[in-house]
Design a protein around this motif. Structure first.
Motif, PDB file in Angstrom:
ATOM      1  N   ILE A 275       0.941  -1.193   0.205  1.00  0.00           N
ATOM      2  CA  ILE A 275      -0.062   0.102  -0.023  1.00  0.00           C
ATOM      3  C   ILE A 275       0.797   1.255   0.023  1.00  0.00           C
ATOM      4  N   GLY A 285     -10.354 -11.856  -7.007  1.00  0.00           N
ATOM      5  CA  GLY A 285     -11.298 -12.173  -6.216  1.00  0.00           C
ATOM      6  C   GLY A 285     -11.242 -13.568  -5.888  1.00  0.00           C
ATOM      7  N   VAL A 309      -5.960 -10.175   1.719  1.00  0.00           N
ATOM      8  CA  VAL A 309      -6.704  -9.229   1.049  1.00  0.00           C
ATOM      9  C   VAL A 309      -7.606  -8.322   2.092  1.00  0.00           C
ATOM     10  N   ARG A 310      -7.747  -8.830   3.149  1.00  0.00           N
ATOM     11  CA  ARG A 310      -8.613  -7.908   4.044  1.00  0.00           C
ATOM     12  C   ARG A 310      -7.538  -6.826   4.746  1.00  0.00           C
ATOM     13  N   LEU A 312      -5.155  -5.595   3.085  1.00  0.00           N
ATOM     14  CA  LEU A 312      -4.902  -4.676   2.098  1.00  0.00           C
ATOM     15  C   LEU A 312      -6.082  -3.514   1.874  1.00  0.00           C
ATOM     16  N   HIS A 313      -7.272  -4.091   2.048  1.00  0.00           N
ATOM     17  CA  HIS A 313      -8.320  -3.084   1.988  1.00  0.00           C
ATOM     18  C   HIS A 313      -8.355  -2.126   3.238  1.00  0.00           C
ATOM     19  N   GLU A 314      -7.945  -2.628   4.385  1.00  0.00           N
ATOM     20  CA  GLU A 314      -7.722  -1.806   5.702  1.00  0.00           C
ATOM     21  C   GLU A 314      -6.793  -0.784   5.374  1.00  0.00           C
ATOM     22  N   ALA A 316      -5.361   0.182   2.823  1.00  0.00           N
ATOM     23  CA  ALA A 316      -5.703   1.154   1.658  1.00  0.00           C
ATOM     24  C   ALA A 316      -6.901   2.217   2.247  1.00  0.00           C
ATOM     25  N   VAL A 317      -7.743   1.980   2.996  1.00  0.00           N
ATOM     26  CA  VAL A 317      -8.508   2.968   3.386  1.00  0.00           C
ATOM     27  C   VAL A 317      -7.812   4.109   4.475  1.00  0.00           C
ATOM     28  N   GLU A 322      -6.228   2.580  -3.198  1.00  0.00           N
ATOM     29  CA  GLU A 322      -7.232   1.657  -3.660  1.00  0.00           C
ATOM     30  C   GLU A 322      -6.735   0.322  -4.122  1.00  0.00           C
ATOM     31  N   VAL A 323      -7.617  -0.638  -3.753  1.00  0.00           N
ATOM     32  CA  VAL A 323      -7.506  -1.794  -3.950  1.00  0.00           C
ATOM     33  C   VAL A 323      -8.517  -2.461  -5.023  1.00  0.00           C
ATOM     34  N   VAL A 325     -10.433  -5.335  -7.131  1.00  0.00           N
ATOM     35  CA  VAL A 325     -10.577  -6.658  -7.148  1.00  0.00           C
ATOM     36  C   VAL A 325     -10.999  -7.312  -8.499  1.00  0.00           C
TER      37      VAL A 325
END
Length: 413
Positions: A275, A285, A309-310, A312-314, A316-317, A322-323, A325
């Motif tokens: 990130i 996905g 993946v989880r 990465l999303h956290e 990125a926020v 941006e992630v 999928v």
């Protein structure tokens, strides 16, 4: 945004007994409320509301069978009713399709033999946190006392709630929920990355600038497999209910904790680096739940794709990144990333293949990572870096740029 801060707690012997009483009361209140809800469903009636369950709890405290519920704080007991209401809401939303993800089942009764216990205290409990300057903190809980914990990092604000957790290996933790302002520490960059996750290499990363790397899968569970098998065999030989069996169970729980923490630490560091270095990260996905029903289930679970993946999303926020999928049905391993020719399915043992149209010798994983970037709509970024960047990223020629970093990561893993 809301963030969790978790710390190791060190309760005394008396506090351990008090916390065990809190865990038991929370479990009993949850099971009593669930029993009332299931009885109403069996009779074809509406589920009782949380207000009705709270009133029933107040009446139960006045009876001789449940008067011991008054010996603990009422806040975690009310939070147990909130948890049950949320569990039913998630279940019904899953049935009607309003909840995304896989289908979930109805709430289940909590067992007293469950090794992981927890209780949540909100601000209504009037708990207090005291921080010291030498890495020690204290949490004052109602009817429990002043519990010491390791203050590994300061709390940025006053927590709105705290969960007291006892893990299977007997360790205690405090998990604080803190509302912190969204601060961006990383400046925007014009770089993108595609990530292809696998079993031999937990992540194969290609960057738009022409750099690529393979992150070798440490296989945490497999590495500890011998010690785990020996500890499990020792546990199976112990007599049920004996102290030696409890000691053997504790050794098994400690080994599982070490594997879990090593995997989590690795994925946290990898997600943070991806990130920080890229503005957009494209991932595939994958249906991890479906893969868990195949013969590769143990290896998939050990790799921890869903956790990565989880995270990465956290992250990125947090950094306003941006992630992207990509649909799991994209033929990323069948299409040549250089010319776009679809060459059909290939067995898993085929790691290098030659495109029949452009004769490019392609690395299966690097080629898939490039195709993930293209499927995520990042083809313009790749094209802006030069016409040969796709060939540089997708080909299996060891003399091309970017592969030296791969060899170094493999050697030091």
């Amino acid at each position: 945004m809301l963030r969790r801060y978790r710390y190791r707690a060190y309760p005394t012997g008396e506090q351990v007994m008090a916390l065990a009483q809190v865990f038991g009361c929370v479990r009993v209140v949850y099971n009593d409320a669930l029993s009332a809800c299931e009885e109403a469903r069996a009779r074809g009636r509406h589920l009782p509301s949380r207000a009705d369950l709270s009133a029933a709890l107040t009446e139960a405290k006045r009876t001789s069978e449940r008067e011991w519920l008054t010996s603990v704080s009422s806040v975690p007991l009310q939070q147990a009713l909130i948890d049950l209401e949320r569990a039913y809401r998630n279940y019904f939303d899953s049935l009607t399709g309003r909840r995304k993800g896989g289908r979930i089942g109805p709430p289940r009764f909590r067992s007293r033999r469950g090794r992981r216990q927890s209780a949540r205290f909100t601000a209504n409990a009037k708990f207090h946190v005291f921080e010291t300057g030498h890495g020690v903190g204290h949490l004052v809980l109602p009817k429990v006392g002043r519990v010491r914990f390791a203050l590994s990092r300061p709390l940025p604000a006053r927590p709105s709630s705290v969960s007291v957790i006892r893990e299977a290996d007997g360790r205690y933790y405090f998990s604080f929920v803190v509302d912190v302002p969204s601060t961006v520490t990383a400046s925007p960059v014009r770089r993108a990355a595609g990530v292809d996750m696998g079993l031999t290499d937990v992540a194969v990363v290609v960057r738009s600038g022409g750099v690529r790397e393979k992150i070798v899968n440490p296989k945490w569970h497999k590495s500890a497999g011998h010690a785990l098998a020996r500890a499990q065999r020792a546990l199976s030989r112990k007599q049920k209910g004996s102290k030696n069996r409890e000691k053997a169970r504790h050794r098994v729980a400690v080994l599982h904790r070490r594997v879990r923490e090593a995997r989590r630490d690795h994925h946290h560091k990898l997600a943070r680096r991806l990130i920080d270095e890229n503005q957009v990260v494209a991932v595939e996905g994958l249906d991890v739940a479906a893969l868990m029903r195949t013969r590769m289930a143990k290896s998939v679970q050990d790799a921890g794709w869903g956790i990565l993946v989880r995270l990465l999303h956290e992250k990125a926020v947090e950094q306003h990144r941006e992630v992207a999928v990509v649909d799991r049905w994209q033929p990323t391993s069948q299409v040549c990333a250089v010319c776009g020719t679809k060459d059909g399915r290939k067995p898993l043992h085929v790691r290098v293949w030659t495109c029949r149209s452009c004769s490019a010798v392609l690395d299966r994983d690097f080629n898939a990572a490039v195709n993930i970037m293209i499927a995520a709509g990042l083809a313009e970024i790749l094209n802006a870096c030069g016409g040969d960047v796709r060939r540089t990223l997708a080909c299996a020629d060891p003399d091309e740029a970017g592969t030296h970093r791969t060899d170094r990561l493999r050697a030091t893993a």
